[in-house]
Design an enzyme around this catalytic site. Sequence first.
Site, mmCIF file in Angstrom:
data_model
loop_
_atom_site.group_PDB
_atom_site.id
_atom_site.type_symbol
_atom_site.label_atom_id
_atom_site.label_comp_id
_atom_site.label_asym_id
_atom_site.label_seq_id
_atom_site.Cartn_x
_atom_site.Cartn_y
_atom_site.Cartn_z
ATOM 1 N N ASP A 40 6.709 1.399 1.980
ATOM 2 C CA ASP A 40 6.457 0.329 0.891
ATOM 3 C C ASP A 40 7.320 0.649 -0.425
ATOM 4 O OD1 ASP A 40 3.767 0.973 2.466
ATOM 5 O OD2 ASP A 40 3.515 -1.011 1.465
ATOM 6 N N HIS B 117 9.688 0.153 8.213
ATOM 7 C CA HIS B 117 9.105 -0.928 8.652
ATOM 8 C C HIS B 117 9.158 -2.082 7.566
ATOM 9 C CE1 HIS B 117 6.958 1.073 11.885
ATOM 10 N NE2 HIS B 117 6.889 2.096 11.219
ATOM 11 N N ASP B 118 8.410 -1.517 6.355
ATOM 12 C CA ASP B 118 8.399 -2.727 5.222
ATOM 13 C C ASP B 118 9.346 -3.363 4.545
ATOM 14 O OD1 ASP B 118 5.340 -0.653 3.934
ATOM 15 O OD2 ASP B 118 5.303 -2.243 5.515
ATOM 16 N N ASN C 246 -2.633 2.716 3.520
ATOM 17 C CA ASN C 246 -1.810 3.849 3.942
ATOM 18 C C ASN C 246 -2.713 4.826 3.124
ATOM 19 O OD1 ASN C 246 0.467 3.295 5.570
ATOM 20 N ND2 ASN C 246 1.502 2.530 3.635
ATOM 21 N N ASP D 15 0.880 -1.323 -0.081
ATOM 22 C CA ASP D 15 -0.016 -0.084 -0.040
ATOM 23 C C ASP D 15 0.929 1.367 -0.045
ATOM 24 O OD1 ASP D 15 -0.783 0.268 3.410
ATOM 25 O OD2 ASP D 15 0.982 -0.546 2.558
ATOM 26 N N THR E 37 2.907 -5.929 2.739
ATOM 27 C CA THR E 37 3.423 -4.781 3.423
ATOM 28 C C THR E 37 2.464 -3.694 3.540
ATOM 29 O OG1 THR E 37 4.404 -3.853 1.653
ATOM 30 C CG2 THR E 37 5.885 -5.188 2.566
ATOM 31 N N PHE F 81 -0.843 -1.088 12.718
ATOM 32 C CA PHE F 81 -1.737 -0.416 11.567
ATOM 33 C C PHE F 81 -2.210 -1.581 10.616
ATOM 34 C CE2 PHE F 81 -3.796 2.633 8.937
ATOM 35 C CZ PHE F 81 -3.380 2.288 7.609
ATOM 36 N N ASN F 82 -1.479 -2.312 9.931
ATOM 37 C CA ASN F 82 -1.681 -3.275 8.807
ATOM 38 C C ASN F 82 -2.669 -4.081 9.448
ATOM 39 O OD1 ASN F 82 -0.312 -2.037 6.872
ATOM 40 N ND2 ASN F 82 1.361 -3.270 7.319
#
Length: 325
Positions: A14, A228-229, A36, A9, A120, A161-162
């Site tokens: 990402d 993060h991703d 996102n 996203d 992700t 979040f995800n």
Amino acid sequence: MRKVILDCDPGHDDAFAIMLAAQNLDLLGVTTVGGNGYLENVTRNALVVLEKIGRTDVPVYPGHAGPSTTPLVIADNVHGKSGLDGPVVTPPIRKPETKHAVDFIVETVMSTEHVTLVATGPLTNIAAAINREPKIAEKADALYIMGGGAYAGNWTPAAEFNIYVDAEAAYKVFHSGIPIYMVGVNLTRQCPVTPEFIERIRSIGNTTGVFAAELLDFFSKGGDVHLHDPCAVAWIIEPDIIKEAFLHVDIELNGTLTRGMTVTDLRFLQTDKPEADIDLTSTYKWNDPPVGSPFRGKEPNVHVGMRLNYPRFCDLVVETLEKYK
Ligand code: RIB
Ligand code: CA
């Protein structure tokens, strides 16, 4: 090179997942999901990133706009209105594929040996693909996700979040039997976006390096941010870059305060050993809870990323960006 499908996203982090995967793995396709940002925006952003790095050969398949049972929550507070605010970009030349992401995932996994799925963003597309063809859970080599957290969340104290955005999808995926490698915020907290890291990327001096640095200039405005991703993709590229513990993880759906939590069995941490002496990556000796516990018999089911080799991660990102134009 391992064959992967990246469901994402984009999203600033990402974008780094795409850049790492496209250079270091056999990226069969990118699928997009609302998260996102809205689906139209994240799909456009995926096309923009692939164009920026000269990989217009990688197809982009739009997927689900959002969860099927709850309204979509977006993170425009983090990624901006476009989902990729910061760098000045021109609209992508390419259009996305007309085939739906879920069809691409199912058809590709069922017709190709040794495909690894990477997600992700929210797990909406992955769950829909498993619903469509449950066999992909055993046919795919594995699913690597950026999502959840062994100790806590980020969108709420309990949920990342995800997973929070589509908890029902996450529950379906975690109960599908697909081998899961979970990069949670407990891991990505070890991957800060520092000014030094940004300037190291900017000094690469090519178009991609400048673009990547501009992404991080915007992304880091919030302060205390983490990349993060790409940690999930780095784990596939270099399996030793992350140390894991094999633990039982399940998804909370009903908690008023805890919905979307990746409830992780960390009972091995309850020891009289000093914290520093607890090896988070030891082969966890699963100790079945007492008779009568609802958790009796729930054995480890998820490879939980626990420790990141951050210096190596930074080198991998720089080495990768240097290979682009
Ligand atoms: O919680 C972090 C995750 O949510 C990352 O995947 C980021 O891109 C957002 O989707
Ligand atoms: Ca994401």
